[in-house]
Design a protein around this motif. Structure first.
Motif, PDB file in Angstrom:
ATOM      1  N   ARG A 117       0.691  -0.938   0.349  1.00  0.00           N
ATOM      2  CA  ARG A 117      -0.087  -0.112   0.053  1.00  0.00           C
ATOM      3  C   ARG A 117       0.726   0.797   0.075  1.00  0.00           C
ATOM      4  NH1 ARG A 117      -4.737   2.647   3.052  1.00  0.00           N
ATOM      5  NH2 ARG A 117      -5.554   0.720   2.512  1.00  0.00           N
ATOM      6  N   TRP A 118       1.630   1.280   0.829  1.00  0.00           N
ATOM      7  CA  TRP A 118       2.534   2.030   0.825  1.00  0.00           C
ATOM      8  C   TRP A 118       3.718   2.959   0.280  1.00  0.00           C
ATOM      9  CZ3 TRP A 118       3.288   1.081   7.024  1.00  0.00           C
ATOM     10  CH2 TRP A 118       1.856   1.490   7.767  1.00  0.00           C
ATOM     11  N   GLU A 121       1.694   3.995  -2.418  1.00  0.00           N
ATOM     12  CA  GLU A 121       1.486   5.862  -2.698  1.00  0.00           C
ATOM     13  C   GLU A 121       2.906   6.547  -2.881  1.00  0.00           C
ATOM     14  OE1 GLU A 121      -2.103   4.928   1.170  1.00  0.00           O
ATOM     15  OE2 GLU A 121       0.244   6.059   1.505  1.00  0.00           O
TER      16      GLU A 121
END
Ligand code: GDP
Length: 295
Positions: A117-118, A121
């Motif tokens: 997820r990170w 991002e």
């Protein structure tokens, strides 16, 4: 809405069945509601409180129609879950995230999901294999690291987890990493053992990078129902938690446990796991969750 089907059946549909065709709201209905909540893993204390508040509202507002109970319950659930999502703040460079929880709850998978997820991002992510007691745990993290495409700092099996944490922070600083996620051992002897181990890691982290860790997330398995609540209690007494992750909400009927946890714990639920794949992690958004459950 994904993954909540069985919890909805076990909780909301049961409540719907209780109120449907009922001529009036009476004490028997409140008692049946309380039973339904307890059997949906909401927890005895939370269920009791919840029903008591319903009783008060019904009385104060002179509500007579049993069909209104579902809406009132949804409001109470939303109140317990909290007003708003509380995401991880990235106001440190690197932001250090410590992951704790007992074996089997989905810790490694959650670390992989967060890393994925990170990274998506646009953040530079580094992992640390702090569960040095199991060679399999180190290997598992390494495999996920490769899948996600992030590096893993690891030592040999049996080495000091604090040393791994220390090295990982140094590596994170020198490589300009945005987020360092540190795994920890999940064997649970007793509270003082847990406390000693985690406080040593915390001390070493703070020495390596003053203020670290910035987040300490406890991973809990929703399918274990009330056991998840006892684990939450134990860990919160052993270490300062900043957030909770509730895994395996998909396919379980015990999702009501999130209410028991939210009612009792200071630290908010920040993420929920809804499957085994790296995309199967969601920010926990309380109003949205309440709507999905009751909608
Ligand atoms: P750990 O021992 O706490 O590190 O647990 P793992 O990350 O190895 O996960 C244990 C098992 O739970 C694995 O089979 C995972 O695929 C599974 N798992 C983890 N998170 C979820 C989830 O959100 N949903 C489902 N259905 N399975 C999960």
């Amino acid at each position: 809405k994904e993954g909540l089907t069985r919890t909805r059946q076990n909780l909301v549909e049961k409540v719907e069945a209780l109120v449907t065709g009922r001529p009036k709201i009476d004490e028997e209905l409140f008692e049946e509601l309380e039973e339904a909540l307890i059997s949906a893993d909401v927890g005895a204390d939370t269920s009791l409180d919840l029903v008591e508040r319903l009783r008060q509202t019904v009385k104060a507002q002179k509500i007579g129609d049993p069909a209104r109970i579902k809406d009132l319950l949804q409001e109470e659930v939303a109140r317990i879950l909290g007003e708003q999502a509380q995401p991880v703040a990235f106001d440190h460079q690197p932001t250090v995230v410590l992951i704790v929880g007992v074996n089997g709850v989905g810790k490694t998978t959650t670390i992989a999901k967060l890393a994925h997820r990170w990274k998506q991002e646009g953040r530079k992510v580094l992992l640390a294999a702090g569960d040095t007691f199991r060679a399999a745990a180190i290997d598992q993290l390494e495999i996920w690291g490769q899948r996600v495409g992030v590096e893993v700092i690891r030592h040999q099996e049996g080495s000091d987890p604090s040393a791994v944490a220390f090295d990982a922070v140094q590596a994170a600083v020198s490589r300009g990493v945005d987020v360092l996620i540190i795994d920890t051992a999940g064997r649970l002897h007793n509270k003082s053992h847990l406390m000693n181990e985690l406080s040593k890691i915390n001390r070493v982290l703070d020495r390596a990078l003053p203020g670290a860790p910035h987040e300490t997330l406890l991973v809990l398995d929703a399918t274990t129902g009330q056991n998840a609540v006892s684990q939450a209690r134990l860990f919160s007494e052993a270490v300062g938690l900043t957030g909770l992750v509730l895994t395996k909400l998909d396919g379980t009927a015990k999702g009501g446990v999130i209410l028991a946890i939210a009612a009792e714990m200071q630290a908010p639920v920040k993420f929920i796991g809804i499957g085994e794949k790296m995309d199967d992690l969601r920010d926990f958004d309380p109003p949205e969750f309440a709507r999905a459950l009751f909608g």
